[in-house]
Design an enzyme around this catalytic site. Structure first.
Site, short mmCIF file in Angstrom:
data_model
loop_
_atom_site.label_atom_id
_atom_site.label_comp_id
_atom_site.label_asym_id
_atom_site.label_seq_id
_atom_site.Cartn_x
_atom_site.Cartn_y
_atom_site.Cartn_z
N SER C 25 7.80 27.45 9.82
CA SER C 25 8.13 28.45 10.84
C SER C 25 7.16 29.62 10.83
O SER C 25 6.80 30.13 9.78
CB SER C 25 9.55 28.96 10.60
OG SER C 25 9.86 29.96 11.54
N GLY C 50 10.58 31.97 13.91
CA GLY C 50 11.93 32.50 13.79
C GLY C 50 12.41 33.17 15.07
O GLY C 50 11.70 33.97 15.65
N GLY C 76 6.83 40.17 10.72
CA GLY C 76 8.22 40.59 10.88
C GLY C 76 8.90 39.69 11.89
O GLY C 76 8.61 38.50 11.96
N ASN C 103 14.18 27.94 13.67
CA ASN C 103 14.34 28.86 12.55
C ASN C 103 15.07 30.10 13.06
O ASN C 103 14.70 30.69 14.06
CB ASN C 103 12.93 29.21 12.04
CG ASN C 103 12.90 30.14 10.85
OD1 ASN C 103 12.94 31.37 11.00
ND2 ASN C 103 12.83 29.58 9.65
N CYS C 134 13.20 36.42 4.93
CA CYS C 134 12.00 37.09 5.42
C CYS C 134 11.81 38.41 4.68
O CYS C 134 12.64 39.31 4.77
CB CYS C 134 12.08 37.35 6.92
SG CYS C 134 10.60 38.21 7.50
N ASN C 196 9.86 30.66 1.09
CA ASN C 196 9.30 31.60 2.04
C ASN C 196 8.19 32.37 1.30
O ASN C 196 7.89 32.06 0.14
CB ASN C 196 10.39 32.55 2.55
CG ASN C 196 10.09 33.04 3.97
OD1 ASN C 196 8.96 33.42 4.27
ND2 ASN C 196 11.07 33.01 4.83
N THR C 197 7.60 33.34 1.94
CA THR C 197 6.49 34.06 1.31
C THR C 197 6.96 34.96 0.16
O THR C 197 8.13 35.32 0.08
CB THR C 197 5.78 34.93 2.36
OG1 THR C 197 6.75 35.77 2.98
CG2 THR C 197 5.10 34.09 3.41
N GLY C 247 4.88 25.90 0.84
CA GLY C 247 4.16 26.91 0.07
C GLY C 247 2.80 26.42 -0.37
O GLY C 247 2.69 25.69 -1.34
C1 LIG Z 1 2.12 34.47 9.92
C2 LIG Z 1 3.36 33.91 9.29
C3 LIG Z 1 4.59 34.04 9.94
C4 LIG Z 1 5.76 33.51 9.38
N1 LIG Z 1 6.94 33.61 10.05
C5 LIG Z 1 8.05 33.03 9.53
C6 LIG Z 1 9.29 33.01 10.24
O1 LIG Z 1 9.39 33.51 11.35
N2 LIG Z 1 10.38 32.43 9.66
C7 LIG Z 1 10.30 31.84 8.41
O2 LIG Z 1 11.30 31.32 7.92
N3 LIG Z 1 9.14 31.81 7.73
C8 LIG Z 1 8.03 32.39 8.25
N4 LIG Z 1 6.84 32.34 7.55
C9 LIG Z 1 6.80 31.68 6.23
C10 LIG Z 1 6.29 30.25 6.33
O3 LIG Z 1 7.13 29.47 7.14
C11 LIG Z 1 6.17 29.62 4.94
O4 LIG Z 1 7.44 29.61 4.32
C12 LIG Z 1 5.21 30.38 4.06
O5 LIG Z 1 4.08 30.80 4.80
C13 LIG Z 1 4.73 29.56 2.87
O6 LIG Z 1 4.06 28.40 3.28
P1 LIG Z 1 2.45 28.30 3.39
O7 LIG Z 1 1.89 28.79 2.12
O8 LIG Z 1 2.19 26.85 3.67
O9 LIG Z 1 2.05 29.17 4.54
C14 LIG Z 1 5.68 32.87 8.13
C15 LIG Z 1 4.44 32.74 7.48
C16 LIG Z 1 3.30 33.25 8.04
C17 LIG Z 1 1.99 33.09 7.31
#
Ligand SMILES: Cc1cc2nc3c(=O)[nH]c(=O)nc-3n(C[C@H](O)[C@H](O)[C@H](O)COP(=O)(O)O)c2cc1C
Ligand SMILES: Cc1cc2nc3c(=O)[nH]c(=O)nc-3n(C[C@H](O)[C@H](O)[C@H](O)COP(=O)(O)OP(=O)(O)OC[C@H]3O[C@@H](n4cnc5c(N)ncnc54)[C@H](O)[C@@H]3O)c2cc1C
Ligand SMILES: Cc1cc2nc3c(=O)[nH]c(=O)nc-3n(C[C@H](O)[C@H](O)[C@H](O)COP(=O)(O)OP(=O)(O)OC[C@H]3O[C@@H](n4cnc5c(N)ncnc54)[C@H](O)[C@@H]3O)c2cc1C
Ligand SMILES: Cc1cc2nc3c(=O)[nH]c(=O)nc-3n(C[C@H](O)[C@H](O)[C@H](O)COP(=O)(O)O)c2cc1C
Ligand code: FES
Ligand code: FES
Lengths: 294, 307, 307, 294
Positions: C25, C50, C76, C103, C134, C196-197, C247
């Protein structure tokens, strides 16, 4: 030990996965001895992050012209492309720079009176053995015999045999598929050697081996049976390369010489604890009797 | 006007360091290993590999796996024990003129105390760093480091066992690091260092086994820098005692980020492996930054983040 | 013998995905943005950015900072809101044949429920992913994600508001992720996605200001992979419901590590930015691995780590 | 939009910090128009991780010989070394590969009837303006006049003026230190232009500007006063480059055209929310009236 931003003098593809690279690094070249290695930082960026260890394959003294070109002494490495670090290296070209640390580690210990040396190599293990052969032949004073037993999967894994012959080494080759030399593995060559007229029991050849762990284990068995000395060069994943981080290690039998002055081994546990040695600092060359093979 | 080099000295409680650059425990051995690259007395302090009362053999091999921008290690508690450290390693360090800080590991509150007492009586040691955050061994103190009450206990007891400046090193593997930080301050810590490694894992897809014999290990290196920096900022806003920043510092810019975020000093860990002269390069880089910016005392830069 | 391609389908509760590859997402927009690079119906599922009940403008700029092997974002909650998503974005996705998972973000338990009810009635949506993690907004649900009781509440209530498969996405910013995972399972989640991050920070040393206007942001990318993998392993050992790994997954090897660790499916996030065809490359790489290893059903690979 | 593993045809150092690179990418070359950009992945490793945006500086059609050498159409970029990504690029050589995505974004909108075009550039802003000038001059049918006003810190930041002159553009230069052209900034050149006999009020020249944000803001002020149309190309940090991640953004005044069919702006809040636009997808070229400068 030095950290040098060395210039790549050449980076020759020997076959699609094997390369020979020459690095300009007078400080390291002047101090290196066989069995020692370098830690190379393959990228100026942070991926790959850690340095990669490479045996010193040869040390070249500069010609007059080279010194004029400010490319005096250099160290050669021979490497196989196996992962991302070596892949990056394979793309380097003349003039590129690579940050290296060296010379590192306890290399092969050489006896001046060496008469016969048996070098046993598997695959890329030839890397360190070539510098060893060069040194035995050029540095020692008396006439001596150097035999090189080399094994590999196929003929593509058999490197440098012309280089060894050129400096006067007798080369015997085995490949698992029989595509070059005898069909078999390097321990077959070793058994053959011991069984043949070339070997007089009691003549005490010195053995040196470098190659994959499984091979070293088998080679050790054969040689320990003959009660001959054998030095083997081990590999281990490393981080620092200077003995500081404790990530490289091999289980060894405590040797008497290891007991530092004043240290009393109080308990079995403590004895045990002394059994780990660092490949980077205490090795990479060990006496094959020291190692505890699992 | 003559050029006056900037004042780089910083205070960690009663201890004045000639500059804010320390080596992170476990990444610089006992100092001697890096002596071909670094004049040990040039650094603010050398924090040696974690020491326990008795020698330890550590975890099985393999103990390392490289990851993108980082590395996992599972060295665990391998160390030669307090006695051999004092007899074999400390004299060299003291001779070199280094400011020596000893990182302590223990299984129990009593062990930490006994160790602190022993080192308190040893001359040449300038400070202690209590490691309550090693993620690689169940007994590595991590239990103390993730729960505020036990952190309070172990720090309080150790505090009463030594007069040496006491730094407490925190684990980042927690929901709210400020809670632990506050309780450690409460218990009498002179300073807080953070972060230790973050628990991570890597798998060999060919053998389907973990790349580390210990299954999990501690992630260090530039990959974790943004997390470490955030935690240093969070903690330095809520405690009164000095904070020491650790985690992924590779160069002077990274170090300056931590100082601006609120760190009074910084530790260099994994960077030593990548560049054995990293500490010195960072020192020179910080000095240049201060000179370029006409900052004559680094202490005036600490915690100056504008938000 | 004719070549039979391996069976790549996996089950996330009642939902069968044609393969385990989803988009994470927030990193794949509403799908359409990547349509020049990826056939959307080739993927296991598309998880869209999201969505909240009302449109949101998100955080101020700058919202991004690159770090070593990763990136910090503080987007955000910026999104066009549920109504416009349904009228403007969903039809394209449904037409493309993609399996769409939405999401959800909310400030309160009630908002999550209302949103779930609304989407439950919308055809073309195959599942919901509850974002209680988030880190970039106080109201981004992170509060629900770091505390087991509130996680239980919000998941339980949302569960009762929809019949769609309900995935709950966890925050890694916690001491013990298994506690939250268990309580989310207890509350009726059909699957758990993580991570998530991770909250992080970066500072501009020239201006001495945070690189993100929001001060802190969420770290993603290969830097965090070892942490994500460890958490997936920890959680998949203690829950019965499927776990979805996210991740730092950049390539097929990374994805396979997560599957071997226990993930039934994986999500690709930051990798899309680096390589817009990452999802497809991962799909092909997994297929090749299975073929090379004579594994004819990917389900038999899940959680086969030998320890 | 395409993802292409393009070959570097050349990577010329124009001065220690400015480089011009030519990339073989027929698909992108054939579709690109002025003001669009590429996202370049500068390393095969993961550091630097994200792609870097670069304006399309020129598009070259292949000569017969080039097509034979399989180096048909290519795109040129002009870049300044400012950080680690551009540093890595500066070390690339002919034959190296770089993964690029393009053409991206909404570029300059061109009116076929354009009579006079004023191009206003600051520093590396010339990059996109050159392709724009080429296109106005070669693509339009009628005789027209293109004036290029270029500002920079010192003469080292003044690039490509010979290239502009060669294609028939009138070039006027200002440098802050007076080392080339007049001493001053580009808005001085603009005021001079409007004050001079070259400009007849009511002649409606089209203005296009690219450069640092501060410059664009000042330029916008001058031009908005004259009630002339002006398109400006903005920069922003980016991750995806394709409109998916919402990290690039600029605050804009809602334009009537933005209101999508059926959307009713219910509240002031909602109006606000429509004010952010993505530089990568909605831009990078915007009407200067749209932007809300802080
Ligand atoms: C620019 C950006 C926007 C994101 N927006 C959302 C979001 O709206 N909802 C959500 O659950 N995770 C969001 N995430 C988290 C990602 O879905 C994912 O959990 C996280 O980036 C870790 O995976 P990755 O290392 O492969 O990016 C976002 C990540 C990034 C980088
Ligand atoms: C003392 C010593 C001398 C060596 N000499 C040579 C030589 O002369 N020629 C040669 O081709 N190879 C040699 N090796 C092995 C060489 O270091 C590895 O092949 C190389 O590090 C692989 O890096 P990579 O990035 O390509 O592989 P990756 O698999 O991507 O590397 C990942 C990590 O594992 C480590 N690693 C992987 N394989 C090995 C290995 N076999 N030994 C140690 N670390 C490893 C890497 O250093 C890196 O940290 C030597 C190893 C040691 C310890
Ligand atoms: C649409 C567009 C077109 C551009 N065209 C050109 C051009 O033709 N020539 C040229 O030299 N530069 C151009 N830029 C700026 C160029 O993208 C940056 O100079 C470059 O990304 C810096 O990368 P770095 O790794 O060297 O710097 P670093 O500072 O190390 O980069 C760190 C991060 O910040 C981003 N970043 C840094 N500066 C900028 C910037 N000014 N704009 C956007 N992102 C930035 C990088 O992409 C990276 O993600 C353009 C930017 C945009 C948005
Ligand atoms: C190989 C290795 C061994 C470590 N040993 C210890 C230790 O004994 N005690 C301790 O407190 N931290 C130890 N650490 C953690 C570091 O001191 C430091 O907190 C961590 O690595 C983060 O910093 P870095 O990213 O700069 O490496 C060790 C780290 C590494 C990489
Ligand atoms: S690699 Fe660090 S001790 Fe050997
Ligand atoms: S860079 Fe992702 S939306 Fe513009």
């Amino acid at each position: 030990m030095y950290q040098v931003l060395s210039k790549v003098l050449f980076n020759n593809e020997l076959s699609p996965v094997y390369y020979r690279m020459s690095l300009n690094c007078p400080e390291i070249a002047s101090e290196a001895y066989p069995g020692q290695f370098l830690m190379a930082r393959v990228s100026k960026q942070l991926d790959p992050l850690l340095r990669r260890p490479f045996a010193i394959h040869s040390v070249k003294n500069a010609t007059a012209k080279e010194i004029k070109m400010d490319t005096s002494s250099c160290v050669e490495i021979l490497y196989k492309v196996v992962g991302k670090g070596t892949k990056v290296m394979s793309l380097m070209r003349e003039g590129d720079e690579m940050d290296i640390i060296g010379p590192i580690g306890n290399g092969y210990r050489l006896d001046r009176n060496i008469q016969t040396a048996i070098l046993i190599g598997g695959g890329i293990g030839v890397a360190s053995l070539f510098y060893l052969a060069e040194t035995i032949i050029t540095k020692g004073s008396k006439a001596k015999k150097v035999v090189f037993l080399l094994g590999g999967k196929t003929k593509d894994d058999i490197l440098c045999i012309e280089d060894f012959k050129r400096i006067g080494v007798e080369v015997r080759v085995a490949t698992e598929d029989g595509s070059l030399g005898c069909k078999g593995v390097v321990t077959d060559l070793l058994s053959d050697y011991f069984g043949s007229g070339d070997y007089t029991p009691g003549s005490s050849p010195y053995c040196f081996a470098c190659g994959p762990e499984d091979m070293l284990k088998e080679v050790s068995k054969v040689i320990v049976e003959k009660e001959l000395p054998c030095q083997i060069s081990l590999e281990s994943k490393m981080a620092c390369g200077v003995g500081a981080c404790m990530v490289c290690g091999v289980e060894t039998k405590p040797q008497l010489g290891d007991l530092r002055k004043g240290t009393v081994l109080k308990s079995a546990k403590q004895k045990d604890e002394m059994g780990y040695k660092r490949v980077c600092k205490d090795g990479p060359v060990f006496d094959c009797n020291e190692i505890i093979w699992e | 006007m003559a050029f006056v080099p900037p004042d780089l000295s910083v205070n960690i409680s009663s201890l004045t360091l000639k500059n804010p650059i320390m080596t992170a425990s476990g990444t610089f051995g006992y100092g001697q290993e890096y002596a071909s690259f670094v004049d040990l007395d040039k650094l603010g302090a050398i924090i040696v590999k974690g020491i326990s009362l008795e020698p330890r053999s550590g975890n099985p091999y393999p103990r390392i796996a490289e990851t993108t921008g980082g590395m996992l290690n599972s060295v665990g508690l391998e160390n030669i024990g307090a006695d051999r450290f004092i007899s074999e390693k400390l004299p060299y360090l003291v001779d070199s003129g280094a400011c020596v800080i000893v990182n302590l590991i223990g299984n129990t509150v009593e062990e930490y105390c006994e160790l602190a007492q022993k080192l308190d009586k040893t001359s040449g040691i300038k400070g202690l760093e209590l490691n309550i955050s090693c993620p690689n061994v169940k007994e590595g103190g991590i239990f103390f480091g993730i729960e505020a009450t036990s952190a309070f206990q172990v720090v309080g007891s150790t505090r009463r066992s030594t007069k040496l400046p006491l730094i407490v090193k925190l684990s980042p593997n927690v929901t709210d690091i400020t809670v632990i930080a506050r309780s450690v301050q409460e218990a009498g810590a002179d300073a807080i260092s953070l972060i230790n490694t973050i628990t991570g894992m890597a798998i060999d897809i060919e053998t389907r086994t973990p790349k580390l014999a210990n299954i999990t290990g501690g992630l260090s290196g530039p990959a974790i820098k943004p997390i470490a920096l955030r935690m240093v900022w969070e903690v330095s806003r809520v405690v009164e005692i000095p904070v020491i920043g650790v985690g992924g510092i590779m160069n002077a810019e990274d170090a300056l980020e931590f100082i601006i975020a609120g760190a009074s000093a910084i530790q260099v860990g994994t960077a030593n492996f990548v560049n054995p002269k990293a500490t010195i390069d960072i020192l020179l880089g910080i000095e240049k930054y201060l000179t370029d910016k006409n900052i004559n005392d680094i202490k005036t830069l600490i915690g100056t983040l504008k938000i």
